[in-house]
Design a protein around this motif. Structure first.
Motif, PDB file in Angstrom:
ATOM      1  N   LEU A 102     -33.440  56.063 -11.688  1.00  0.00           N
ATOM      2  CA  LEU A 102     -32.297  56.045 -10.776  1.00  0.00           C
ATOM      3  C   LEU A 102     -32.314  54.783  -9.920  1.00  0.00           C
ATOM      4  N   ARG A 103     -33.493  54.424  -9.444  1.00  0.00           N
ATOM      5  CA  ARG A 103     -33.599  53.226  -8.610  1.00  0.00           C
ATOM      6  C   ARG A 103     -33.358  51.959  -9.424  1.00  0.00           C
ATOM      7  N   LEU A 104     -33.827  51.929 -10.673  1.00  0.00           N
ATOM      8  CA  LEU A 104     -33.565  50.769 -11.530  1.00  0.00           C
ATOM      9  C   LEU A 104     -32.061  50.545 -11.689  1.00  0.00           C
ATOM     10  N   HIS A 105     -31.329  51.621 -11.905  1.00  0.00           N
ATOM     11  CA  HIS A 105     -29.878  51.509 -12.063  1.00  0.00           C
ATOM     12  C   HIS A 105     -29.237  50.983 -10.787  1.00  0.00           C
ATOM     13  N   PHE A 106     -29.694  51.472  -9.630  1.00  0.00           N
ATOM     14  CA  PHE A 106     -29.147  51.013  -8.346  1.00  0.00           C
ATOM     15  C   PHE A 106     -29.414  49.522  -8.161  1.00  0.00           C
ATOM     16  N   HIS A 107     -30.656  49.098  -8.375  1.00  0.00           N
ATOM     17  CA  HIS A 107     -30.995  47.680  -8.220  1.00  0.00           C
ATOM     18  C   HIS A 107     -30.204  46.823  -9.200  1.00  0.00           C
ATOM     19  N   ASP A 108     -30.005  47.331 -10.402  1.00  0.00           N
ATOM     20  CA  ASP A 108     -29.250  46.592 -11.399  1.00  0.00           C
ATOM     21  C   ASP A 108     -27.825  46.350 -10.923  1.00  0.00           C
ATOM     22  N   CYS A 109     -27.177  47.387 -10.454  1.00  0.00           N
ATOM     23  CA  CYS A 109     -25.764  47.281 -10.077  1.00  0.00           C
ATOM     24  C   CYS A 109     -25.544  46.451  -8.816  1.00  0.00           C
ATOM     25  N   PHE A 110     -26.543  46.347  -7.951  1.00  0.00           N
ATOM     26  CA  PHE A 110     -26.381  45.599  -6.706  1.00  0.00           C
ATOM     27  C   PHE A 110     -26.554  44.096  -6.900  1.00  0.00           C
ATOM     28  N   VAL A 111     -26.970  43.691  -8.087  1.00  0.00           N
ATOM     29  CA  VAL A 111     -27.149  42.262  -8.347  1.00  0.00           C
ATOM     30  C   VAL A 111     -26.329  41.885  -9.579  1.00  0.00           C
ATOM     31  N   GLN A 112     -25.247  41.151  -9.377  1.00  0.00           N
ATOM     32  CA  GLN A 112     -24.368  40.693 -10.465  1.00  0.00           C
ATOM     33  C   GLN A 112     -23.557  41.811 -11.103  1.00  0.00           C
ATOM     34  N   GLY A 113     -23.616  43.023 -10.595  1.00  0.00           N
ATOM     35  CA  GLY A 113     -22.989  44.155 -11.247  1.00  0.00           C
ATOM     36  C   GLY A 113     -23.950  44.820 -12.207  1.00  0.00           C
ATOM     37  N   CYS A 114     -23.539  45.939 -12.796  1.00  0.00           N
ATOM     38  CA  CYS A 114     -24.415  46.714 -13.691  1.00  0.00           C
ATOM     39  C   CYS A 114     -24.472  46.027 -15.051  1.00  0.00           C
ATOM     40  N   ASP A 115     -25.439  45.136 -15.203  1.00  0.00           N
ATOM     41  CA  ASP A 115     -25.484  44.285 -16.391  1.00  0.00           C
ATOM     42  C   ASP A 115     -26.875  44.183 -17.008  1.00  0.00           C
ATOM     43  N   GLY A 116     -27.795  45.057 -16.601  1.00  0.00           N
ATOM     44  CA  GLY A 116     -29.133  45.035 -17.173  1.00  0.00           C
ATOM     45  C   GLY A 116     -29.990  43.874 -16.732  1.00  0.00           C
ATOM     46  N   SER A 117     -29.530  43.086 -15.750  1.00  0.00           N
ATOM     47  CA  SER A 117     -30.293  41.902 -15.344  1.00  0.00           C
ATOM     48  C   SER A 117     -31.634  42.255 -14.711  1.00  0.00           C
ATOM     49  N   VAL A 118     -31.741  43.440 -14.079  1.00  0.00           N
ATOM     50  CA  VAL A 118     -32.989  43.838 -13.445  1.00  0.00           C
ATOM     51  C   VAL A 118     -34.111  44.020 -14.466  1.00  0.00           C
ATOM     52  N   LEU A 119     -33.757  44.193 -15.721  1.00  0.00           N
ATOM     53  CA  LEU A 119     -34.741  44.481 -16.767  1.00  0.00           C
ATOM     54  C   LEU A 119     -35.338  43.224 -17.386  1.00  0.00           C
ATOM     55  N   LEU A 120     -34.761  42.062 -17.097  1.00  0.00           N
ATOM     56  CA  LEU A 120     -35.194  40.823 -17.733  1.00  0.00           C
ATOM     57  C   LEU A 120     -36.550  40.356 -17.209  1.00  0.00           C
ATOM     58  N   ASP A 121     -37.442  39.997 -18.128  1.00  0.00           N
ATOM     59  CA  ASP A 121     -38.726  39.402 -17.767  1.00  0.00           C
ATOM     60  C   ASP A 121     -38.553  37.910 -17.502  1.00  0.00           C
ATOM     61  N   ASP A 122     -39.468  37.351 -16.735  1.00  0.00           N
ATOM     62  CA  ASP A 122     -39.483  35.909 -16.533  1.00  0.00           C
ATOM     63  C   ASP A 122     -39.815  35.201 -17.846  1.00  0.00           C
ATOM     64  N   THR A 123     -39.168  34.077 -18.072  1.00  0.00           N
ATOM     65  CA  THR A 123     -39.501  33.209 -19.203  1.00  0.00           C
ATOM     66  C   THR A 123     -39.554  31.776 -18.689  1.00  0.00           C
ATOM     67  N   VAL A 124     -39.787  30.835 -19.585  1.00  0.00           N
ATOM     68  CA  VAL A 124     -39.823  29.428 -19.199  1.00  0.00           C
ATOM     69  C   VAL A 124     -38.472  28.993 -18.639  1.00  0.00           C
ATOM     70  N   THR A 125     -37.398  29.555 -19.165  1.00  0.00           N
ATOM     71  CA  THR A 125     -36.057  29.121 -18.773  1.00  0.00           C
ATOM     72  C   THR A 125     -35.311  30.135 -17.894  1.00  0.00           C
ATOM     73  N   LEU A 126     -35.906  31.270 -17.621  1.00  0.00           N
ATOM     74  CA  LEU A 126     -35.215  32.301 -16.845  1.00  0.00           C
ATOM     75  C   LEU A 126     -36.155  32.927 -15.824  1.00  0.00           C
ATOM     76  N   LYS A 127     -35.697  32.975 -14.588  1.00  0.00           N
ATOM     77  CA  LYS A 127     -36.454  33.645 -13.535  1.00  0.00           C
ATOM     78  C   LYS A 127     -35.782  34.982 -13.256  1.00  0.00           C
ATOM     79  N   GLY A 128     -36.485  36.065 -13.546  1.00  0.00           N
ATOM     80  CA  GLY A 128     -35.910  37.395 -13.411  1.00  0.00           C
ATOM     81  C   GLY A 128     -35.897  37.913 -11.984  1.00  0.00           C
ATOM     82  N   GLU A 129     -35.519  39.186 -11.841  1.00  0.00           N
ATOM     83  CA  GLU A 129     -35.357  39.805 -10.520  1.00  0.00           C
ATOM     84  C   GLU A 129     -36.500  40.739 -10.148  1.00  0.00           C
ATOM     85  N   LYS A 130     -37.471  40.891 -11.042  1.00  0.00           N
ATOM     86  CA  LYS A 130     -38.534  41.871 -10.813  1.00  0.00           C
ATOM     87  C   LYS A 130     -39.458  41.496  -9.662  1.00  0.00           C
TER      88      LYS A 130
END
Length: 331
Positions: free
Chosen positions: A64-92
């Motif tokens: 439930l909290r993952l969904h809330f955090h997801d929707c509060f950043v950029q909209g509900c787009d699964g961005s909270v689930l992204l891991d950091d990579t060389v080219t992307l800094k995630g939200e975790k």
């Protein structure tokens, strides 16, 4: 506070994107989006959630909290689930997410099942929205129909995660502002805070409240709350123990009910941000809502369902893709 700033998302939808990243607005969501492409999508999510919550009831609050955090950043787009990579800094690693969010492995498990049955079809954002509903139902809360058809973002924003997600020590004005910026009203805010009836909080998020005297003042030093405070102090020492956890609803911590609001009326809400909804002198509307939900669980369930749909309808106007792994954008 007016929610009209949410309309800016709609204006952005006129911008043209490439065929692999389609613009999206919430009018594209529907209840039958996967009716032909993956008719068992909700069943697959539900079965995995049933197993997970049976194994550990904390998984309900975690999803439930993952969904809330997801929707509060950029909209509900699964961005909270992204891991950091060389080219992307995630939200975790955002301040309100680091060491607090759980459930990523459960999401992986659900996604693997969806991919095995319906490859490249169900987005991670939709997975979270459906799983959040099932999480609530599985611990005694209300059911609501989940509109689906969200796309997964191809980027994340650590900056927005640090700025937009409500914090545990914020005052009422700041909280109302953050919710308003997402198109959510005071009613939505108070109802959605009711999710804390099954949540856990880390010591670092309530330490200041119990050692500053704020807890004693709002609870008016009543004996029952004093006993609760003694327990909190043993869980959360003045020095150290920042990652120790305790339920935000200590009466029925694994049951989705309205006991959370009853604790606010007693003045022994665990988080300052929650207690502010009832105790601050400027919170006329929020105070009345807390009282209403404390005595009327049916009204709380109805509004929580409506507000969850409204939260879930905050889409990312930039659109995106359907990720095959929720941790990484598609190659």
């Amino acid at each position: 506070m007016s929610p009209t700033r949410l309309l800016l998302f709609g204006l952005m939808a006129i911008v043209l994107y490439s065929s692999v990243s389609l613009a999206q607005d919430n009018s594209q969501l529907s209840l039958d989006y996967y009716k032909k492409s993956c008719p068992d999508a909700e069943k697959i999510v539900r079965e995995e959630m049933e197993c997970a919550v049976h194994e550990d009831p904390r998984n309900a609050a975690g999803i439930l909290r993952l969904h809330f955090h997801d929707c509060f950043v950029q909209g509900c787009d699964g961005s909270v689930l992204l891991d950091d990579t060389v080219t992307l800094k995630g939200e975790k690693k955002a301040s309100e997410s680091l060491n607090s969010l759980i459930g990523f492995e459960l999401v992986d498990r659900i996604k693997n099942q969806l991919e095995s049955r319906c490859p490249g079809t169900v987005s991670c954002a939709d997975l979270l929205a459906i799983a959040a509903r099932d999480a609530v139902v599985l611990v005694g809360g209300p059911y609501w129909d989940v509109p689906v058809g969200r796309k997964d973002s191809k980027k994340a924003s650590l900056e927005l995660a640090n700025a937009d997600i409500p914090t545990s020590d914020e005052g009422l004005v700041a909280l109302i502002t953050k919710f308003s910026e997402k198109g959510l009203s005071v009613t939505d805010m108070v109802a959605l805070a009711g999710a804390h009836t099954i949540g856990m909080a880390r010591c670092t998020n309530f330490k200041a409240r119990i050692y500053s005297g704020d807890f004693q003042q709002t609870s008016h030093y009543n004996p029952a709350s004093a006993l609760y405070l003694t327990k909190l102090v043993s869980t959360c020492p003045l020095s150290g123990g920042d990652d120790n956890i305790t339920p935000m609803d200590y009466i029925t911590p694994t049951l989705f009910d309205n006991a959370f609001y009853e604790s606010l009326i007693r003045g022994d809400g665990l988080l300052n941000s929650d207690q502010e909804m009832y105790s601050t002198f400027i919170g006329f509307e929020s105070t009345d809502l807390v009282k209403k939900y404390a005595i009327d669980p049916i009204a709380f369930f109805k509004q929580f369902s409506d507000s969850m749909v409204k939260l879930g309808n905050i889409t990312n106007p930039e659109g995106g893709e359907v990720r095959t792994s929720c941790r990484f954008v598609n190659a």
